[in-house]
Design a protein around this motif. Structure first.
Motif: not given
Length: 206
Positions: A83-99, A170-175
């Motif tokens: 999903s879009r939300f899942h993809l954004i969460a993956l990008v957030a992780r990739a940003m952490r690694y890039a930084i 919560g919206a991103l993770l369904g919580l």
């Protein structure tokens, strides 16, 4: 391109939503990833700005370059996004690694050139090296925590690194927001117990 909005206010319900495009990308649609990138770019830029603010002066990246680095790093993983939300969460992780990569490189370059860390007033920044070491250790701890509870890591990445609030997460993770806060406190306790001096990383209790 529309003005940036909070992530939780952008439901993925259009005819050709990002979720639909993700499935079409796996089905071989040639322009799917270009369309996906353009539709989530404002969200990615917001995440990038938040992550760079959190890392302060440690990472010599601009939001645009961070997005590019992260997009390249998560190229393979992105194919698993549902999903879009899942993809954004993956990008957030990739940003952490890039930084983290850029931070370690910048520190190594400064040490190698003999440049010392000093403030604008010429005073040495006490604890600067220790804080950088904590950031590196924190990344390692998050990798370990991910083997125990992947969602706790996502909450840390989106809140601490991404700068999102409980409602957005919560919206991103369904919580629900209460669940997000409880799980944040669990993750925070885990990190502080192992970092020893978590307060220097500004891990808020609430």
């Amino acid at each position: 391109m529309p003005a940036a909005q909070a992530l939780w206010s952008l439901p993925d319900t259009t005819v050709e939503s990002v979720t639909v495009l993700l499935h079409q990308a796996r089905g071989g649609r040639s322009d799917a990833w270009d369309l996906i990138y353009s539709r989530i770019y404002q969200d990615l830029h917001r995440l990038a700005r938040a992550q760079l603010r959190q890392r302060r002066r440690h990472a010599p990246l601009s939001p645009t370059s961070l997005i590019s680095e992260a997009w390249l790093k998560m190229a393979g993983a992105a194919e698993s996004a549902e999903s879009r939300f899942h993809l954004i969460a993956l990008v957030a992780r990739a940003m952490r690694y890039a930084i983290l990569d850029e931070t370690k490189k910048a520190v190594a370059d400064k040490r190698g050139s003999g440049i010392e860390f000093v403030d604008l007033d010429g005073q040495h920044r006490i604890g600067e090296s220790a804080r950088i070491e904590q950031l590196v250790l924190m990344d390692q701890l998050l990798d370990h925590l991910g083997k125990i509870d992947e969602r706790l890591v996502s909450i840390v990445e989106l809140r601490y690194f991404g700068g999102l609030n409980d409602k957005e997460i919560g919206a991103l993770l369904g919580l629900g927001e209460d669940r997000v806060r409880r799980e944040w406190r669990t993750a925070r306790s885990y990190l502080i117990a192992r970092l020893g001096q978590g307060d220097s990383l500004d891990l808020p209790a609430h």
